[in-house]
Design a protein around this motif. Structure first.
Motif, PDB file in Angstrom:
ATOM      1  N   TYR A  26      -3.053  49.847 -45.931  1.00 59.10           N
ATOM      2  CA  TYR A  26      -2.427  51.263 -45.889  1.00 59.10           C
ATOM      3  C   TYR A  26      -0.959  51.232 -46.538  1.00 59.10           C
ATOM      4  O   TYR A  26      -0.411  50.287 -46.168  1.00 59.10           O
ATOM      5  CB  TYR A  26      -2.110  51.844 -44.371  1.00 59.10           C
ATOM      6  CG  TYR A  26      -3.380  52.489 -43.670  1.00 59.10           C
ATOM      7  CD1 TYR A  26      -3.926  53.600 -44.150  1.00 59.10           C
ATOM      8  CD2 TYR A  26      -4.028  51.549 -42.792  1.00 59.10           C
ATOM      9  CE1 TYR A  26      -5.098  54.086 -43.454  1.00 59.10           C
ATOM     10  CE2 TYR A  26      -5.280  52.118 -42.262  1.00 59.10           C
ATOM     11  CZ  TYR A  26      -5.688  53.228 -42.375  1.00 59.10           C
ATOM     12  OH  TYR A  26      -6.902  53.891 -41.878  1.00 59.10           O
TER      13      TYR A  26
ATOM     14  N   ASN B 238      -5.159  59.576 -35.290  1.00 61.36           N
ATOM     15  CA  ASN B 238      -5.535  58.012 -35.094  1.00 61.36           C
ATOM     16  C   ASN B 238      -4.529  57.769 -33.864  1.00 61.36           C
ATOM     17  O   ASN B 238      -4.720  56.782 -33.293  1.00 61.36           O
ATOM     18  CB  ASN B 238      -5.114  57.019 -36.030  1.00 61.36           C
ATOM     19  CG  ASN B 238      -6.052  57.325 -37.290  1.00 61.36           C
ATOM     20  OD1 ASN B 238      -6.984  57.707 -37.170  1.00 61.36           O
ATOM     21  ND2 ASN B 238      -5.717  56.741 -38.394  1.00 61.36           N
TER      22      ASN B 238
ATOM     23  N   HIS C 208       0.589  51.852 -39.302  1.00 63.69           N
ATOM     24  CA  HIS C 208      -0.428  51.681 -40.130  1.00 63.69           C
ATOM     25  C   HIS C 208      -0.268  50.874 -41.290  1.00 63.69           C
ATOM     26  O   HIS C 208      -0.866  50.139 -41.919  1.00 63.69           O
ATOM     27  CB  HIS C 208      -0.645  53.141 -40.814  1.00 63.69           C
ATOM     28  CG  HIS C 208      -1.428  54.254 -39.876  1.00 63.69           C
ATOM     29  ND1 HIS C 208      -0.860  54.515 -38.886  1.00 63.69           N
ATOM     30  CD2 HIS C 208      -2.629  54.443 -39.685  1.00 63.69           C
ATOM     31  CE1 HIS C 208      -1.535  55.456 -38.139  1.00 63.69           C
ATOM     32  NE2 HIS C 208      -2.943  55.267 -38.806  1.00 63.69           N
TER      33      HIS C 208
ATOM     34  N   VAL D 198      -6.232  49.085 -37.487  1.00 59.94           N
ATOM     35  CA  VAL D 198      -5.687  50.365 -36.982  1.00 59.94           C
ATOM     36  C   VAL D 198      -6.751  51.090 -36.073  1.00 59.94           C
ATOM     37  O   VAL D 198      -6.457  51.532 -34.795  1.00 59.94           O
ATOM     38  CB  VAL D 198      -5.409  51.103 -37.949  1.00 59.94           C
ATOM     39  CG1 VAL D 198      -4.746  52.637 -37.589  1.00 59.94           C
ATOM     40  CG2 VAL D 198      -4.337  50.666 -38.862  1.00 59.94           C
TER      41      VAL D 198
END
Length: 692
Positions: free
Chosen positions: A165, A176, A183, A191
């Motif tokens: 990410y 999330n 991230h 993650v």
């Protein structure tokens, strides 16, 4: 300068920064021009971008005063003042200014001007310029992109070519359940460990490799934001490229479609439920046979609803005792059917069909019938198995089979609890839900009515059959000159018994009367009428009446009975004259069999059925030699719904043709060859052979 040592000091990060980049980046798109003026305002540096932006080549521009070359007369004073401020060290200047292009046009350029000083103390002015319209468009696009990314309800992320990410928008943070900083630099599996990350990263690599986007891929899983609920997302992947074609990474968009997924799942479940109920309405209750109806219910439930199903009926319901809607105490069941989706040890834990089983009041199936309510254990624990199974051995079988969910629903018809439908799941990983209980209840309700109908029909049929058998004659004592065998076979379990009968009546002077008849209709009324006709026939036969006279009197008697139509064949055999006299009332003709000759149907006046009234009956004499046989039968032996009666009679004659057989064998042979399971009519059969 020792560039090798310099790069070594920078390390990996430095090498990454000093690595080459293809053209087409943002600076190339903007086409930023660099122009340097000396303290007198003369152009001393002129970049290729300046030539592309303003039109003058370096040879045309270098050494000339910028104000004279690039600025219109009305703006010269302003330019000189700004130039003086920059050179005096009063700060840089930024803004938009009209510049004269070589072709005579005026272009608005966005400038950033600042003072430079070299190692000799000389001063210069650096101007960085780009097209103002282009810059504004890029600024608008960038602002729009940032706003869209930050405020979009769709989760957006950018991952580099190593699938780590590098950017996450607020919507994806919420989805999330992690902030953006948790991230960045991490992979999807780090993650979102709940997801099938292997397939997700495989899809991303395919997009990076081919450049073809993957759109609307459904993904199911859990997140840290809501770990207890399964969510559904529509995920799309796109390859990101710089204007020059360099692959920057992959962008992903994530849309939470859990509500849509649940709606679609609910719709599928509803369609499945309707299909199962429709299937049940067709498959359950095809007959009035109790065991068959129970098997049909179990077969419908497996595997659509459960891995194994058992149908058990209360023994009290089978014996005709009404079970209260709510009561306490143990229960005695008679197992009717067991069905399993696959071979399993759990089947050994079910009660074998036909066997009685006693269950204490604390057992779940007992609670189900006692309360008239479903009993469901979504997640079966070890302690629950002893409440489900009939004994410890059965509980162990259920445990080894992997039974993890249990459901029992009562069979209720017309307000009476008849039994229970037991369902278990083992290979099916889903626990039973309230929707499953509702569906099972619908199936049980439909089946319960059919089971109730079959139960009451069975009782009525047993009553009628008992009555009819009680009215049939006992095996006769030895007859003078005759050897006789007989059979009565009721219709299939799905049809009520009829009014077929036969009689063998020893009379005076060594004579014998043979009678076969068939009362129209079925059930107790037909059996009762048959009994009355049989009694009347016995009485009339004792009066030494001719066969036609017997039938005439029976015709008058049946007129007051219900049903009031019957067919009959009456045979009076006299061994001393070696002759029989026969009269028929609408009945099928007897078969005459003679040694050395093919069997034949006797050609007799058919006459009208009993109960029609006003039709005369005739008597026909037939000679019978030793060894001759005479077969009397009712239409249930030869009539079918899909074959012509003449064809069936020919089949009968063919079966009778052949070598000498015992009369008992002949009866059994005819019934086995001509009768089929499910035949809708009963049959009476009587065969006599003249002894020497």
């Amino acid at each position: 300068m020792d560039t090798d040592g310099f790069q070594a000091d920078l390390g990996d990060a430095g090498r990454a920064e000093l690595s080459g980049a293809p053209r087409g980046g943002l600076l190339d798109v903007l086409g930023v021009a660099a122009i340097v003026l000396d303290a007198e305002g003369r152009i001393v540096f002129w970049s290729p971008q300046a030539e592309a932006l303003i039109g003058y080549s370096a040879g045309e521009a270098l050494g000339r005063h910028a104000a004279q070359l690039l600025v219109a007369d009305e703006h010269v004073d302003l330019v000189l003042r700004l130039f003086a401020e920059v050179m005096a060290g009063e700060g840089s200047w930024a803004g938009t200014f009209p510049v004269r292009h070589k072709d005579g046009r005026t272009r608005l350029l966005e400038f950033r001007n600042m003072r430079l000083e070299d190692d000799l103390g000389d001063l210069y002015a650096l101007g960085l310029a780009t097209d103002q319209a282009l810059l504004r468009r890029v600024e608008r696009d960038l602002a729009l992109s940032v706003r869209l990314v930050d405020q979009s309800p769709i989760g957006l992320a950018v991952l580099d070519t190593d699938l780590r990410y590098v950017m996450v928008n607020p919507a994806l943070e919420r989805i999330n359940g992690l902030p953006a900083e948790d991230h960045l630099g991490r992979r999807v599996g780090d993650v979102l460990p709940f997801l099938d990350t292997d397939s997700v990263e495989s899809a991303m690599r395919r997009v990076l490799s081919t450049g073809a986007p993957l759109l609307d891929r459904y993904t199911l899983g859990h997140t840290r934001a809501d770990p207890d609920t399964e969510h559904a997302w529509s995920v799309s992947f796109y390859r990101l490229e710089a204007p020059g074609g360099k692959v920057l990474g992959v962008a992903t968009s994530v849309v939470d479609v859990t509500d849509r997924h649940r709606a679609a799942t609910d719709a599928d479940r509803a369609r499945h439920r309707l299909a199962l109920v429709a299937d049940a309405s067709v498959r359950i209750g095809t007959t009035l046979d109790l065991e068959q109806t129970a098997r049909e219910l179990a077969d419908v439930a497996v595997p659509a609803l459960a891995d194994m199903a058992a149908v058990d009926v209360l023994d009290s319901a089978l014996s005709g005792h009404r079970t209260p809607a709510s009561h306490e105490g143990p229960a005695v069941f008679r197992a009717l059917a067991v069905a399993a989706a696959y071979p399993t040890e759990a089947a050994g834990a079910a009660d074998p069909p036909g066997r009685l089983a006693h269950y204490d009041a604390d057992r779940l199936v007992t609670r189900c019938v006692n309360t008239s309510r479903p009993v469901m254990v979504p997640h079966v624990e070890e302690a629950d198995l002893s409440l489900i199974a009939r004994d410890p051995r059965a509980a162990a079988l259920l445990a080894r089979a992997g039974v993890h969910s249990y459901l029992a629903v009562p069979l209720i018809a017309r307000g009476e609890v008849l039994g229970a439908l037991d369902l278990v799941r083992a290979r099916n990983p889903l626990p039973f839900t309230h929707d499953d209980a509702t569906l099972a209840g619908e199936l049980a309700a439909r089946a319960a009515v059919c089971i109730d109908n079959a139960r009451w029909y069975q009782r009525q049929r047993d009553t009628a059959l008992t009555l009819q058998r009680s009215l049939l004659p006992d095996p006769p004592r030895r007859l003078y000159g005759l050897e006789v065998a007989s059979r009565y076979q009721p219709a299939s379990a799905a049809i009520e018994v009829g009014g077929d009968w036969y009689d063998i009546l020893p009379l005076t002077a060594d004579r014998t009367a043979l009678v076969v008849g068939d009362v129209m209709g079925s059930g107790i009324n037909a059996a009762t009428t048959m009994g009355r006709l049989r009694t009347a026939t016995q009485t009339l036969a004792g009066l030494d009446l001719a066969p036609a006279e017997v039938l005439r009197n029976l015709d008058r008697i049946i007129a007051g009975l219900d049903p009031s139509i019957a067919t009959c064949t009456y045979v009076l055999y006299d061994p001393h004259s070696a002759q029989c006299r026969i009269s028929t009332a609408g009945h099928l003709p007897p078969v005459h069999m003679r040694p050395g000759h093919p069997p034949e149907l006797l050609d007799l006046p058919t006459g009208a059925p009993l109960g029609v009234g006003g039709v005369p009956f005739r008597t026909t004499a037939v000679d019978l030699d030793p060894g001759d046989q005479l077969l009397l039968y009712t239409d249930g032996l030869v009539e079918t719904r899909d074959e012509d009666i003449d064809t069936r009679l020919q089949v009968l004659l063919t079966l009778l043709d052949g070598p000498h057989r015992s009369l008992e064998y002949t009866c059994d042979h005819l019934l086995a060859a001509l009768r089929h399971p499910g035949d809708h009519d009963d049959v009476a059969l009587l065969i006599a052979r003249v002894r020497r």
